[in-house]
Design a protein around this motif. Structure first.
Motif, PDB file in Angstrom:
ATOM      1  N   LEU A  93      -2.419  -3.051   4.293  1.00  0.00           N
ATOM      2  CA  LEU A  93      -2.280  -1.713   3.719  1.00  0.00           C
ATOM      3  C   LEU A  93      -1.326  -1.735   2.525  1.00  0.00           C
ATOM      4  CD1 LEU A  93      -3.093   1.237   3.909  1.00  0.00           C
ATOM      5  CD2 LEU A  93      -1.192   1.581   5.492  1.00  0.00           C
ATOM      6  N   GLY A  94      -0.210  -2.428   2.681  1.00  0.00           N
ATOM      7  CA  GLY A  94       0.743  -2.541   1.585  1.00  0.00           C
ATOM      8  C   GLY A  94       0.148  -3.259   0.385  1.00  0.00           C
ATOM      9  N   ALA A  95      -0.639  -4.318   0.642  1.00  0.00           N
ATOM     10  CA  ALA A  95      -1.269  -5.060  -0.453  1.00  0.00           C
ATOM     11  C   ALA A  95      -2.241  -4.170  -1.212  1.00  0.00           C
ATOM     12  CB  ALA A  95      -1.987  -6.292   0.082  1.00  0.00           C
ATOM     13  N   LEU A  96      -3.008  -3.363  -0.499  1.00  0.00           N
ATOM     14  CA  LEU A  96      -3.948  -2.456  -1.172  1.00  0.00           C
ATOM     15  C   LEU A  96      -3.212  -1.411  -2.014  1.00  0.00           C
ATOM     16  CD1 LEU A  96      -6.611  -1.903   1.627  1.00  0.00           C
ATOM     17  CD2 LEU A  96      -6.884  -3.176  -0.506  1.00  0.00           C
ATOM     18  N   LEU A  97      -2.170  -0.834  -1.441  1.00  0.00           N
ATOM     19  CA  LEU A  97      -1.403   0.177  -2.183  1.00  0.00           C
ATOM     20  C   LEU A  97      -0.665  -0.438  -3.369  1.00  0.00           C
ATOM     21  CD1 LEU A  97      -0.001   2.285   0.778  1.00  0.00           C
ATOM     22  CD2 LEU A  97      -1.744   2.970  -0.882  1.00  0.00           C
ATOM     23  N   TRP A  98      -0.088  -1.622  -3.151  1.00  0.00           N
ATOM     24  CA  TRP A  98       0.650  -2.275  -4.235  1.00  0.00           C
ATOM     25  C   TRP A  98      -0.312  -2.726  -5.332  1.00  0.00           C
ATOM     26  CZ3 TRP A  98       5.212  -1.494  -5.658  1.00  0.00           C
ATOM     27  CH2 TRP A  98       5.883  -2.362  -6.510  1.00  0.00           C
ATOM     28  N   ALA A  99      -1.508  -3.169  -4.962  1.00  0.00           N
ATOM     29  CA  ALA A  99      -2.521  -3.549  -5.957  1.00  0.00           C
ATOM     30  C   ALA A  99      -2.922  -2.342  -6.798  1.00  0.00           C
ATOM     31  CB  ALA A  99      -3.740  -4.140  -5.263  1.00  0.00           C
ATOM     32  N   LEU A 129      -7.541  -5.769 -13.531  1.00  0.00           N
ATOM     33  CA  LEU A 129      -7.879  -6.613 -12.382  1.00  0.00           C
ATOM     34  C   LEU A 129      -6.834  -7.700 -12.154  1.00  0.00           C
ATOM     35  CD1 LEU A 129     -10.051  -7.037 -10.228  1.00  0.00           C
ATOM     36  CD2 LEU A 129     -11.192  -8.601 -11.820  1.00  0.00           C
ATOM     37  N   LEU A 130      -6.352  -8.303 -13.223  1.00  0.00           N
ATOM     38  CA  LEU A 130      -5.308  -9.324 -13.118  1.00  0.00           C
ATOM     39  C   LEU A 130      -4.055  -8.759 -12.449  1.00  0.00           C
ATOM     40  CD1 LEU A 130      -4.249 -12.205 -14.102  1.00  0.00           C
ATOM     41  CD2 LEU A 130      -3.258 -10.924 -15.989  1.00  0.00           C
ATOM     42  N   PHE A 131      -3.616  -7.594 -12.886  1.00  0.00           N
ATOM     43  CA  PHE A 131      -2.414  -6.977 -12.315  1.00  0.00           C
ATOM     44  C   PHE A 131      -2.657  -6.518 -10.879  1.00  0.00           C
ATOM     45  CE2 PHE A 131      -0.768  -7.361 -16.443  1.00  0.00           C
ATOM     46  CZ  PHE A 131       0.580  -7.074 -16.424  1.00  0.00           C
ATOM     47  N   ALA A 132      -3.842  -5.996 -10.597  1.00  0.00           N
ATOM     48  CA  ALA A 132      -4.142  -5.532  -9.244  1.00  0.00           C
ATOM     49  C   ALA A 132      -4.211  -6.703  -8.262  1.00  0.00           C
ATOM     50  CB  ALA A 132      -5.449  -4.744  -9.233  1.00  0.00           C
ATOM     51  N   VAL A 133      -4.880  -7.767  -8.626  1.00  0.00           N
ATOM     52  CA  VAL A 133      -4.968  -8.929  -7.735  1.00  0.00           C
ATOM     53  C   VAL A 133      -3.595  -9.582  -7.575  1.00  0.00           C
ATOM     54  CG1 VAL A 133      -5.970 -11.242  -7.471  1.00  0.00           C
ATOM     55  CG2 VAL A 133      -7.415  -9.343  -8.181  1.00  0.00           C
ATOM     56  N   GLY A 134      -2.847  -9.669  -8.664  1.00  0.00           N
ATOM     57  CA  GLY A 134      -1.487 -10.196  -8.571  1.00  0.00           C
ATOM     58  C   GLY A 134      -0.629  -9.367  -7.630  1.00  0.00           C
ATOM     59  N   GLY A 135      -0.737  -8.053  -7.707  1.00  0.00           N
ATOM     60  CA  GLY A 135       0.000  -7.172  -6.807  1.00  0.00           C
ATOM     61  C   GLY A 135      -0.435  -7.328  -5.364  1.00  0.00           C
ATOM     62  N   ALA A 136      -1.744  -7.438  -5.152  1.00  0.00           N
ATOM     63  CA  ALA A 136      -2.264  -7.595  -3.785  1.00  0.00           C
ATOM     64  C   ALA A 136      -1.773  -8.895  -3.151  1.00  0.00           C
ATOM     65  CB  ALA A 136      -3.789  -7.558  -3.795  1.00  0.00           C
ATOM     66  N   LEU A 137      -1.768  -9.966  -3.920  1.00  0.00           N
ATOM     67  CA  LEU A 137      -1.288 -11.248  -3.395  1.00  0.00           C
ATOM     68  C   LEU A 137       0.224 -11.254  -3.193  1.00  0.00           C
ATOM     69  CD1 LEU A 137      -3.414 -13.731  -5.535  1.00  0.00           C
ATOM     70  CD2 LEU A 137      -3.754 -13.123  -3.126  1.00  0.00           C
ATOM     71  N   ALA A 138       0.919 -10.516  -4.040  1.00  0.00           N
ATOM     72  CA  ALA A 138       2.386 -10.540  -4.016  1.00  0.00           C
ATOM     73  C   ALA A 138       2.995  -9.720  -2.889  1.00  0.00           C
ATOM     74  CB  ALA A 138       2.929 -10.051  -5.354  1.00  0.00           C
ATOM     75  N   PHE A 139       2.340  -8.646  -2.478  1.00  0.00           N
ATOM     76  CA  PHE A 139       2.975  -7.759  -1.508  1.00  0.00           C
ATOM     77  C   PHE A 139       3.325  -8.455  -0.196  1.00  0.00           C
ATOM     78  CE2 PHE A 139       3.404  -4.578   1.757  1.00  0.00           C
ATOM     79  CZ  PHE A 139       4.287  -3.698   1.159  1.00  0.00           C
TER      80      PHE A 139
END
Length: 174
Positions: free
Chosen positions: A29-35, A62-72
């Protein structure tokens, strides 16, 4: 006596690591929201900068969203690892630093991999010494370029969200 102390320390460290792992629900859930947040932050900045190429805007989003999803999940794990059993101030700081570093680091890595894929055509054959140097320097230059040019896309929306997530996490600490 020292024979008994070593396994106890190791066992305590393993318990601490296990306790720091976030739940699957929180991580997903956090990864989706952070993405969504990091992607939206880049999108807002690109639209305000009057980028006229929708394809490139979509790629950066997309780059920022995937980076955020992986980072959370990585940032949350780091924050929990540092802050378990500590004060709310420590939890806030750990989340702020951990999530910021993970988000910037993993998004920069994705950017560097994309950057590298473009230049791969002109690089030496794979797994040669020259190729290794070219890979290392291309990745370093791309990461530097992302830090210099890409971090601005996190402001102000991403920074506000980072502050809010850190505050929320600190409030969750007992």
């Amino acid at each position: 006596m020292t024979e008994l102390v070593q396994p106890v320390r190791r066992n305590r460290a393993l318990h601490h690591l296990r306790d720091a792992v976030p739940t699957l629900r929180a991580a997903l859930l956090g990864a989706l929201l952070w993405a969504a947040t990091t992607g939206a932050s880049s999108l807002v900045n690109l639209v305000l900068d009057n980028w006229v190429t929708p394809g490139k805007i979509g790629t950066v989003f997309l780059l920022f969203a995937v980076g955020g999803a992986l980072a959370f999940p990585v940032g949350l794990f780091a924050a929990r690892l540092v802050s378990l059993g500590r004060s709310r101030e420590v939890a806030f700081a750990a989340t702020f630093v951990g999530l910021a570093a993970a988000t910037i680091g993993l998004t920069a890595l994705l950017y560097a991999l994309q950057y590298r894929s473009y230049y791969a055509e002109w690089h030496a054959p794979v797994f040669t010494l020259t190729w290794g140097f070219q890979l290392a320097f291309t990745m370093a230059v791309a990461s530097y370029q992302f830090v210099v040019l890409g971090i601005r896309l996190y402001f102000p929306l991403g920074f506000i969200a980072l502050f809010a997530v850190s505050f929320w996490f600190a409030r969750q600490q007992r």
